[in-house]
Scaffold this motif. Structure first.
Motif, mmCIF file in Angstrom:
data_model
loop_
_atom_site.group_PDB
_atom_site.id
_atom_site.type_symbol
_atom_site.label_atom_id
_atom_site.label_comp_id
_atom_site.label_asym_id
_atom_site.label_seq_id
_atom_site.Cartn_x
_atom_site.Cartn_y
_atom_site.Cartn_z
ATOM 1 N N ASN A 131 36.839 35.314 55.438
ATOM 2 C CA ASN A 131 36.737 34.457 54.248
ATOM 3 C C ASN A 131 35.408 33.711 54.185
ATOM 4 O O ASN A 131 34.787 33.618 53.127
ATOM 5 N N THR A 132 34.976 33.173 55.326
ATOM 6 C CA THR A 132 33.712 32.436 55.371
ATOM 7 C C THR A 132 32.548 33.354 55.003
ATOM 8 O O THR A 132 31.662 32.993 54.234
ATOM 9 N N TYR A 133 32.575 34.549 55.550
ATOM 10 C CA TYR A 133 31.513 35.513 55.285
ATOM 11 C C TYR A 133 31.473 35.886 53.807
ATOM 12 O O TYR A 133 30.394 35.935 53.196
ATOM 13 N N LEU A 134 32.644 36.130 53.224
ATOM 14 C CA LEU A 134 32.707 36.510 51.804
ATOM 15 C C LEU A 134 32.237 35.365 50.908
ATOM 16 O O LEU A 134 31.503 35.573 49.948
ATOM 17 N N ARG A 135 32.654 34.112 51.234
ATOM 18 C CA ARG A 135 32.268 32.951 50.420
ATOM 19 C C ARG A 135 30.747 32.811 50.433
ATOM 20 O O ARG A 135 30.102 32.552 49.432
#
Lengths: 55, 63, 63, 55, 55, 63
Positions: free
Chosen positions: A48-52
């Motif tokens: 999720n952090t990477y996608l955000r």
């Protein structure tokens, strides 16, 4: 999926089974279950952090 | 192909940040562990950008 | 193909169990080192099965 | 080049960012820069030694 | 065979040559020989255990 | 192909010798770090040759 299982097994076995005995005792089993849950949660947080950030 | 790339990046980052942030296996995910994981991914990306810029500048100087 | 798979599994397990069991290089293989290696392979397989079952149950719950 | 960057990032992040915070502070940035320079120098030393020996 | 040699070299060099000098001294050489023998024995133990269990 | 082989060998050796020799990040490369890196590569090659010979002898004995 194959790779996730292999990563979980390697990381969690290293953490939970420090001295391999003649069977997995119950504290080792609990540790492996929890470690597997935590690793999957960590995978989701990272994903999720990477996608955000990538947006 | 893109999906395979994304997954292999997430595997690599989870590997690095798990070792840095999860020192103890708890019954449930701890808030501080989660914050550490998020920061770890963000800083790892910052570090990649910093190193890319620095290598780019060096290549520029050499011309 | 099957033989290559088998060899790569044995390489991986030897890697993991060597680090866990062989802390000191002795002039000959020690009985306790050998027992540790055997247990390590057996427990690693048990752990794989446990994790596979647990991941399977979670997949079932989600339906 | 891709592989060198990936190696440098992994090695230097491990050494320079021990407790990841809300941003890279200046001492972490200095450490990453130096570590990257040292790693590239090490790569050159290794490469030269290997070539000299191979002759 | 290539992979076994590479594994043995990496594992045994890490264990036996802690501070690389201007040559391999005799205690390092003995350690490397023994380590290589032990690693091959370990490989056999692992292989036999795995095969016994797989049946 | 040969160049790819060479590069992957240098990557592997740099990995091993970096961990052994560079314990502290300095503002500039230290002479003693450089000597350690050179010796590390040389000894790693010596070790490869020693192990190759030893495995070759064992194969010979088995005949």
């Amino acid at each position: 999926f194959q790779e996730l299982l292999s990563k979980i097994n390697t990381k969690c076995f290293a953490k939970c089974v420090t001295k391999p005995g003649t069977k997995l005792d119950s504290s080792e089993q609990t540790c492996l279950q929890r470690c597997s849950d935590r690793y999957q949660e960590a995978w989701n947080v990272v994903s999720n952090t990477y996608l955000r950030r990538a947006q | 192909q893109r999906r395979a790339n994304f997954q292999s990046t997430v595997h690599q980052y989870t590997d690095v940040c798990w070792d840095k942030c999860i020192t103890k296996i708890r019954p449930a995910m701890d808030k501080s562990d989660e914050v550490c994981l998020t920061n770890c991914v963000e800083r790892f990306l910052d570090s990649t950008i910093l190193l890319l810029n620095s290598l780019g500048q060096q290549a520029g100087h050499r011309k």
